[in-house]
Design an enzyme around this catalytic site. Structure first.
Site: not given
Length: 373
Positions: A126, A148, A190, A232, A242, A246, A250, A253, A257, A270
């Site tokens: 955990r 993330k 990026e 960032k 997010e 935030r 993306n 993206h 994606h 990517h």
């Protein structure tokens, strides 16, 4: 052992979860670098079969004085292995070594290694501490920062994961010298991203310094990594999970994606998919009245100058736009099945918006044609 040189520190302000990003040269093998790292009973370095021969022994030696035991697990390289099967290899290694809650995980690699190590750290018992040691430009300027963590699902990228912050991020610019040119270009996507969404001055600088960046000039890389991390850090500090702001990170993206999932993970890197996705998002921004054609053409030139694709791939000969749309519906920004896009309202300012399907189809058709400028 030679001493490393810290050129800059960027702090992520998240109360008791805050941490520093150390940017410099010769940091990896310097034991002093790791004095800020979480203390623990043992360390587990997670890396891949490309990075391990280059840097694993160096990091093991640097960590040895800090931990009673330093274990390693070497994963297969590539986006195609960012899945449950590979993630379980990390858990197998931790359980096999009887790692306890004071074990510290170290992610030595690019974005795939960082994402999976962070997710493993979030889940194991955990939650155990972890440290990001990014070895690609993309990971140094983006994926290692912000907490993330995730793995991919065949239907969508990064759809299974958690927000879980590292205890430290160490960006050693020296490791970028062994980076293949294609990986360097992927990282530049990026860096470019931060300009249209937050800092037009950075976009100007990247455009003027693309040659030195691609030639691995130390000063240029240091500035690119530091400024990207600063932007960032500001965004993550204001919106860790997010909920709003935030999402602008993306940019490119949503389309990107879809490209990755539609082509099969690993067919394009990517950053290559994001670079092309930014061109598509810029065209959508123009159609929604945010930027003019000159800005779209300029951004397309910059993406191309970085060595990135600007023409989008055809994912389905029968209904290409429909295939893109179906893939983009499986996106973390979608709400009630409605796709939301990061668009540029004006250079340096972005927002999250919906768009008419007919307009999105026009953008996809145009960007998959021979002419993208």
């Amino acid at each position: 052992m030679a001493s490393g040189k810290v050129l800059a520190r960027v702090s992520i302000a998240l109360d008791d979860r805050g941490y520093d990003i150390a940017i410099g040269t010769g940091l990896l093998g310097d034991a002093a670098t790791w004095q800020q790292a979480p203390k623990g009973t043992s360390a587990m370095i997670v890396t891949n079969d490309v990075v391990a021969p280059l840097y694993l022994a160096q990091l093991q030696a640097a960590l040895a004085p800090r931990y009673a035991q330093v274990h390693t697990v070497v994963l297969p390289d590539g986006e195609a292995h960012k899945d449950w099967t590979t993630l379980n290899r990390v858990f197998d290694a931790l359980l096999g070594q009887a790692a306890d809650r004071k074990a510290v995980l170290y992610a030595l690699g690019g974005g795939v290694v960082g994402d999976m190590t962070g997710f493993a750290a979030a889940c194991y018992m955990r939650g155990v501490p972890f440290v990001q040691v990014p070895t690609t430009l993309l990971a140094q300027v983006d994926s290692s920062v912000g907490g993330k963590t995730a793995i991919n699902h065949p239907l969508g990228k990064n759809m299974i994961g958690a927000f879980y912050q590292p205890g430290l991020v160490v960006c050693d610019l020296e490791v970028l010298r062994t980076l293949p040119a294609r990986e360097l270009s992927a990282g530049l996507a990026e860096v470019i991203k931060y300009g249209p969404i937050a800092d037009v001055g950075l976009l100007d600088w990247v455009e003027a310094n693309m040659g030195p960046l691609r030639a691995l000039d130390g000063a240029a890389l240091a500035h690119a990594v530091q400024r990207s991390c600063e932007i960032k850090a500001q965004v993550v500090g204001a919106d860790e999970r997010e909920a709003g702001l935030r999402a602008i990170l993306n940019f490119g993206h949503t389309f990107g994606h879809a490209i990755e999932a539609g082509m099969g993970y690993g067919a394009w890197l990517h950053g290559e998919a994001v670079g092309c996705g930014m061109v598509m998002a810029a065209h959508l921004s123009q159609r929604l009245g945010g930027v003019d054609a000159a800005f779209v053409e300029r951004l397309t030139r910059i993406v191309a100058a970085a060595g990135l694709p600007t023409r989008a791939p055809v994912l389905d000969e029968a209904d290409n736009a429909g295939r893109y749309l179906s893939l983009m519906q499986v996106d973390k920004k979608a709400e009630a099945g409605e796709i939301r896009y990061i668009v540029i309202d004006e250079p340096g300012k972005a927002s999250l918006r919906t768009a008419p399907e007919a307009v999105v189809r026009e953008v996809i058709d145009h960007c998959c044609s021979a002419a993208v400028a």
